[in-house]
Design a protein around this motif. Structure first.
Motif, short mmCIF file in Angstrom:
data_model
loop_
_atom_site.label_atom_id
_atom_site.label_comp_id
_atom_site.label_asym_id
_atom_site.label_seq_id
_atom_site.Cartn_x
_atom_site.Cartn_y
_atom_site.Cartn_z
N ASN A 172 16.82 3.05 -5.68
CA ASN A 172 15.46 3.16 -6.22
C ASN A 172 15.22 4.42 -7.04
N GLY A 173 16.17 5.36 -7.00
CA GLY A 173 15.93 6.66 -7.61
C GLY A 173 15.23 7.58 -6.63
N TYR A 174 15.31 8.89 -6.87
CA TYR A 174 14.68 9.85 -5.98
C TYR A 174 13.17 9.73 -6.08
N GLY A 175 12.52 9.65 -4.94
CA GLY A 175 11.09 9.40 -4.94
C GLY A 175 10.73 8.03 -5.48
N ASP A 176 11.68 7.08 -5.38
CA ASP A 176 11.50 5.71 -5.90
C ASP A 176 11.08 5.73 -7.37
N SER A 177 11.74 6.62 -8.14
CA SER A 177 11.34 6.84 -9.54
C SER A 177 12.10 5.98 -10.55
N GLN A 178 13.07 5.16 -10.09
CA GLN A 178 13.89 4.39 -11.03
C GLN A 178 13.91 2.90 -10.69
N LEU A 179 12.81 2.41 -10.17
CA LEU A 179 12.76 1.01 -9.75
C LEU A 179 12.98 0.04 -10.91
N ASP A 180 12.59 0.45 -12.11
CA ASP A 180 12.67 -0.47 -13.25
C ASP A 180 14.06 -0.56 -13.86
N THR A 181 15.03 0.25 -13.38
CA THR A 181 16.38 0.22 -13.96
C THR A 181 17.44 -0.21 -12.95
N ILE A 182 17.04 -0.79 -11.83
CA ILE A 182 18.01 -1.15 -10.79
C ILE A 182 19.07 -2.12 -11.33
N GLN A 183 18.65 -3.19 -11.97
CA GLN A 183 19.61 -4.20 -12.43
C GLN A 183 20.55 -3.63 -13.51
N GLN A 184 20.01 -2.79 -14.36
CA GLN A 184 20.83 -2.16 -15.41
C GLN A 184 21.90 -1.26 -14.77
N ARG A 185 21.51 -0.51 -13.78
CA ARG A 185 22.47 0.40 -13.12
C ARG A 185 23.49 -0.37 -12.29
N LEU A 186 23.09 -1.52 -11.73
CA LEU A 186 24.05 -2.37 -11.02
C LEU A 186 25.09 -2.93 -11.99
N GLN A 187 24.65 -3.29 -13.19
CA GLN A 187 25.60 -3.76 -14.22
C GLN A 187 26.61 -2.66 -14.55
N GLN A 188 26.13 -1.44 -14.71
CA GLN A 188 27.02 -0.32 -15.03
C GLN A 188 28.03 -0.08 -13.90
N ALA A 189 27.57 -0.16 -12.65
CA ALA A 189 28.46 0.03 -11.51
C ALA A 189 29.50 -1.08 -11.44
N SER A 190 29.09 -2.30 -11.76
CA SER A 190 30.01 -3.44 -11.75
C SER A 190 31.09 -3.27 -12.80
N LEU A 191 30.68 -2.81 -13.99
CA LEU A 191 31.65 -2.56 -15.06
C LEU A 191 32.59 -1.42 -14.69
N ALA A 192 32.09 -0.41 -13.99
CA ALA A 192 32.93 0.71 -13.56
C ALA A 192 34.00 0.23 -12.58
N ARG A 193 33.62 -0.66 -11.68
CA ARG A 193 34.62 -1.19 -10.74
C ARG A 193 35.65 -2.03 -11.47
N ALA A 194 35.19 -2.86 -12.40
CA ALA A 194 36.12 -3.70 -13.16
C ALA A 194 37.14 -2.84 -13.91
N GLN A 195 36.65 -1.77 -14.53
CA GLN A 195 37.53 -0.86 -15.26
C GLN A 195 38.53 -0.19 -14.31
N GLU A 196 38.05 0.19 -13.13
CA GLU A 196 38.88 0.88 -12.15
C GLU A 196 40.03 -0.01 -11.68
N VAL A 197 39.72 -1.26 -11.31
CA VAL A 197 40.76 -2.15 -10.78
C VAL A 197 41.72 -2.60 -11.87
N ALA A 198 41.29 -2.52 -13.13
CA ALA A 198 42.17 -2.88 -14.26
C ALA A 198 43.10 -1.73 -14.64
N GLY A 199 43.00 -0.62 -13.91
CA GLY A 199 43.88 0.52 -14.20
C GLY A 199 43.32 1.48 -15.22
N GLY A 200 42.08 1.31 -15.61
CA GLY A 200 41.46 2.20 -16.58
C GLY A 200 40.97 3.49 -15.95
#
Length: 329
Positions: A172-200
């Motif tokens: 949610n962000g500190y003080g619940d300050s990032q509620l409107d970007t949760i899905q965007q940040r989940l996409q970024q985290a998902s891409l980071a994992r994909a890159q990691e397991v691909a050896g990047g």
């Protein structure tokens, strides 16, 4: 005040830290043990006139996010040893002096297992009375301690200092300050994992090298004072704010208050009255409905980070902890 890890033989970076083991006084014992195939680095503190033939109440101490055992966790572990407890504080797996690759993985399941692992190790230590085992968690370690104690009933009582709900903040962000970007940040985290397991390249979050001017402009006391504590006054080379971005897949679906009603042991939650993180302690305290013995203790005038090192506030916390564990262990 600045504490230099190079000036201490145990690389401790807190005021009044042990510099040598003296017979008849509180001593520190660096130890290593295995947990899930990884080497875990820990410090055990024994009370004055410790004798392995005696039985002592014992406290497991979990360190903050980004912290290591040589900082605030060691300070509280040493103070509790001065009150007659055996204490242990360990670096989290994948962090600090402990093993695990890649470095700086920060997954709740690992941090919770670290706490179970400290209990495993210290329960076999000479002089430990396993019937009087307590748990103390600081900041993020406080949140993970609440999660660990839900099911690990070896812990007879639980305390937190400046508890930080890592899952809620990452989601949610500190003080619940990032509620409107949760899905965007989940996409970024998902891409980071994909890159990691691909050896990047392994991507990291929280790894900002900020100037004094940039730090001064941060919107929250915790972050402003946190940078000062971790990077200046109490810096340690094993301590880092950064964590693998792929860890967010686990962090963002975690919340320390999920199943918190399973805690039936006595519970003490300590936080500064001026801490901008206080909302997390108050929320968890209200939801901890399974215990009949609980107390929320506010240190008047203290912010989150000030409970880590300001003597006046640390002394109040230690006095309250000593009273609590004395009554419950």
């Amino acid at each position: 005040m600045t504490t230099d890890y190079k000036q201490n033989p145990f690389t401790l970076v807190y005021d009044g830290a042990i510099t040598e083991n003296v017979k008849g006084k509180v001593n520190i014992h660096p130890v290593q043990y295995q947990l899930e195939g990884l080497d875990i680095a820990a410090n055990v503190y024994t009370p004055a006139d410790y004798a392995s033939s005696k039985q002592y109440p014992t406290i497991v101490v979990a360190h903050p996010n980004g912290g290591v055992k040589e900082q605030v966790a060691g300070l509280y572990a040493q103070h509790l040893a001065e009150q007659g407890y055996i204490t242990i504080t360990a670096d989290a797996a994948y962090q600090g002096g402990s093993g695990g690759m890649p470095r700086s993985v920060d997954k709740p399941s690992h941090r919770i297992e670290d706490i179970h692992g400290m209990a495993d190790f210290i329960s076999q230590y000479d002089g430990v009375d396993i019937a009087r085992l307590g748990l103390l968690g600081i900041c993020g370690g406080g949140g993970y301690s609440l999660a660990a104690a839900q099911t690990d009933k070896r812990f007879k009582s639980i305390a937190t200092v400046s508890m930080f709900n890592s899952g809620r903040v990452r989601r949610n962000g500190y003080g619940d300050s990032q509620l409107d970007t949760i899905q965007q940040r989940l996409q970024q985290a998902s891409l980071a994992r994909a890159q990691e397991v691909a050896g990047g390249e392994i991507l990291y979050s929280g790894d900002a090298n900020l100037s004094d001017e940039q730090i001064a402009k941060l919107p929250f006391d915790l972050y402003r004072q946190g940078y000062e504590y971790y990077w200046k006054t109490h810096a340690h080379p094993n301590s880092t704010f950064k964590y693998t971005s792929s860890s967010l897949l686990d962090l963002m679906r975690f919340d320390v208050t999920n199943q918190i009603e399973l805690i039936q042991q006595p519970l003490l939650m300590i936080a500064g009255s001026r801490a901008d993180s206080l909302y997390m302690t108050e929320d968890a305290f209200a939801k901890a409905t399974g215990t009949k013995n609980k107390e929320l203790f506010k240190i008047e005038g203290a912010t989150h980070i000030e409970t880590y090192w300001v003597p006046e506030y640390v002394n109040q916390a230690v006095q309250k902890l000593t009273q609590f564990y004395g009554n419950t262990l």
